[in-house]
Design a protein around this motif. Structure first.
Motif, PDB file in Angstrom:
ATOM      1  N   SER A 120       1.009  -1.250   0.052  1.00 41.66           N
ATOM      2  CA  SER A 120      -0.233   0.062   0.051  1.00 41.66           C
ATOM      3  C   SER A 120       0.785   1.279  -0.042  1.00 41.66           C
ATOM      4  CB  SER A 120      -0.955  -0.031   1.346  1.00 41.66           C
ATOM      5  OG  SER A 120      -1.831  -1.006   1.224  1.00 41.66           O
ATOM      6  N   VAL A 121       0.919   1.906  -0.933  1.00 42.58           N
ATOM      7  CA  VAL A 121       1.549   3.243  -1.279  1.00 42.58           C
ATOM      8  C   VAL A 121       0.649   4.359  -0.698  1.00 42.58           C
ATOM      9  CG1 VAL A 121       2.740   5.134  -2.670  1.00 42.58           C
ATOM     10  CG2 VAL A 121       2.863   2.421  -3.062  1.00 42.58           C
ATOM     11  N   ILE A 122       1.224   5.071   0.362  1.00 45.44           N
ATOM     12  CA  ILE A 122       0.281   6.349   1.062  1.00 45.44           C
ATOM     13  C   ILE A 122       0.905   7.617   0.572  1.00 45.44           C
ATOM     14  CG2 ILE A 122      -0.481   7.139   3.263  1.00 45.44           C
ATOM     15  CD1 ILE A 122      -0.277   4.530   4.465  1.00 45.44           C
ATOM     16  N   MET A 123       0.138   8.360  -0.204  1.00 48.17           N
ATOM     17  CA  MET A 123       0.393   9.512  -0.648  1.00 48.17           C
ATOM     18  C   MET A 123      -0.415  10.619  -0.299  1.00 48.17           C
ATOM     19  SD  MET A 123       1.441  10.750  -4.465  1.00 48.17           S
ATOM     20  CE  MET A 123      -0.125  10.625  -4.962  1.00 48.17           C
ATOM     21  N   PRO A 124      -0.092  11.598   0.960  1.00 50.31           N
ATOM     22  CA  PRO A 124      -0.976  12.731   1.439  1.00 50.31           C
ATOM     23  C   PRO A 124      -0.689  13.729   0.233  1.00 50.31           C
ATOM     24  CG  PRO A 124       1.050  12.746   2.492  1.00 50.31           C
ATOM     25  CD  PRO A 124       1.117  11.300   1.774  1.00 50.31           C
ATOM     26  N   VAL A 125      -1.950  14.362   0.058  1.00 50.76           N
ATOM     27  CA  VAL A 125      -2.081  15.280  -1.228  1.00 50.76           C
ATOM     28  C   VAL A 125      -2.698  16.727  -0.453  1.00 50.76           C
ATOM     29  CG1 VAL A 125      -2.816  16.042  -3.414  1.00 50.76           C
ATOM     30  CG2 VAL A 125      -2.239  13.771  -2.945  1.00 50.76           C
TER      31      VAL A 125
ATOM     32  N   GLU B  94      -1.575  -0.961  -4.286  1.00 54.14           N
ATOM     33  CA  GLU B  94      -2.568   0.116  -4.356  1.00 54.14           C
ATOM     34  C   GLU B  94      -1.903   1.340  -3.871  1.00 54.14           C
ATOM     35  OE1 GLU B  94      -5.590  -0.503  -1.460  1.00 54.14           O
ATOM     36  OE2 GLU B  94      -4.146  -0.848   0.323  1.00 54.14           O
ATOM     37  N   CYS B  95      -2.247   2.295  -4.400  1.00 57.51           N
ATOM     38  CA  CYS B  95      -1.960   3.790  -3.899  1.00 57.51           C
ATOM     39  C   CYS B  95      -3.103   4.679  -3.394  1.00 57.51           C
ATOM     40  CB  CYS B  95      -1.319   4.539  -5.003  1.00 57.51           C
ATOM     41  SG  CYS B  95      -0.552   6.088  -4.868  1.00 57.51           S
ATOM     42  N   LEU B  96      -2.972   4.893  -2.014  1.00 52.26           N
ATOM     43  CA  LEU B  96      -3.949   5.593  -1.609  1.00 52.26           C
ATOM     44  C   LEU B  96      -3.505   7.270  -1.387  1.00 52.26           C
ATOM     45  CD1 LEU B  96      -4.217   3.026   1.511  1.00 52.26           C
ATOM     46  CD2 LEU B  96      -6.219   3.703  -0.119  1.00 52.26           C
TER      47      LEU B  96
END
Length: 338
Positions: free
Chosen positions: A7-12, A35-37
């Motif tokens: 799981s890739v976590i990317m805050p935007v 998956e990219c969250l």
């Protein structure tokens, strides 16, 4: 539904100009089982539209939308929604090389004693960002878990968006904490204090950009004073567990800034026996109730413990060369704290 391996976590947050490139670099990975969250932290620009368009054509992208609350709630929302056995971090203004997930996943699979792995990063800052560039050079030199552990009280030893870790760390040691401190550095210190081993692969797998809006430049939680206030508690506990002469130490560096940082340890019961400096103008003075003396006052190896607070560029390297020449061993006789 199939649970992805990573799981890739990317805050935007308001990253419409950069998030497409960052997200496309993840979608182009050679390792496809992820998956990219993308956690939209209440953006007020076109970030939400960019994310929606990419998610519509690639089901591996899951967009979470939150009211604006800052990076820690965004990261923890991503962790709560993650389904992978491994968590990879990514920022909305950086770029991951195509082999990044494959290399880091393989490393963790092959090294069950390591729970988090980073990588070397390419510095994407400008010519006026010399301090950041030197920091990148320093962190790129830290690969071995033991060296990372010994040097962790100098600076944060990882570029946050470059790491991958086992998801099981979160229920065992807790998620990110919100407070007046850098959330990533606090997490690494907390994990290492608990005995978690962290490493890096030698490949350069991330371009770490340095825009003017980067939180470490704009957010008060990344300021020098709160940085030292937070890490001092962890350092004090390390000293209590590892300094045979606890609570007594000698502090190398008697300048005003060094003293201000070292004196924070007194709040944790640490006793500073002496300041040690090479400046003849300082030697012989008594400051904050403690005498300043020269290097001739250094205790013999295994006869005392020294903590070094040196801020000058190259000063720590020069000091270590000298200490090693007199048979000092890092972690046994001394530690670098700045």
């Amino acid at each position: 539904m199939h649970a992805p391996r990573i799981s890739v976590i990317m805050p935007v947050y308001n990253a419409a100009d950069t998030v497409a490139e960052a997200l496309e670099s993840i979608l182009a990975q050679s390792f496809a089982d992820f998956e990219c969250l993308a956690v939209d932290d209440g953006s007020t620009d076109d970030s939400a539209d960019v994310l929606s368009a990419i998610a519509a054509r690639d089901a591996r992208v899951r967009v979470l939308r939150l009211p604006h609350g800052g990076i820690v709630p965004a990261l923890n929302a991503g962790l709560a929604a993650a389904r992978g056995s491994y968590i990879a971090r990514m920022d909305a203004d950086d770029y991951s090389m195509p082999e990044r997930l494959a290399v880091q996943h393989a490393f963790l699979e092959q090294h069950p004693d390591i729970d988090m792995v980073g990588c070397r990063v390419a510095f994407g800052g400008g010519e006026d960002a010399g301090g950041y560039a030197r920091y990148v050079d320093w962190t790129n030199a830290l690969l071995d878990p033991d060296r990372i552990a010994l040097e962790r009280f100098r600076e944060s030893p990882f570029a946050h968006p470059s790491v991958m870790f086992r998801a099981a760390l979160i229920p065992e040691h807790g998620p990110y904490r919100d407070g007046p401190f850098p959330e990533d550095y606090e997490l690494w210190l907390r994990w290492m204090e608990a005995g978690v081993r962290l490493a890096k692969v030698p490949q350069t797998l991330l371009r770490w950009d340095d825009p003017p809006t980067r939180l470490s430049r704009t957010d008060s939680r990344y300021g020098t004073d709160v940085f030292y206030a937070m890490k001092t508690g962890y350092l004090a506990r390390w000293l209590a567990a590892n300094n045979p002469f606890h609570p007594h130490i000698s502090v190398i560096g008697a300048g005003k800034t060094s003293r201000r940082r070292a004196l924070l340890l007194r709040e944790h019961g640490v006793v500073i026996d002496r300041w040690i400096d090479v400046d003849p103008r300082k030697i012989g003075n008594v400051v904050d109730g403690v005498r300043v003396c020269g290097r001739d006052c250094l205790p013999a190896p295994q006869a005392g413990f020294c903590l070094a607070y040196l801020a000058g560029h190259g000063a720590a390297d020069d000091l270590e060369a000298f200490l090693h020449s007199i048979a000092y061993v890092a972690g046994r006789d001394y530690l670098l704290a700045s």
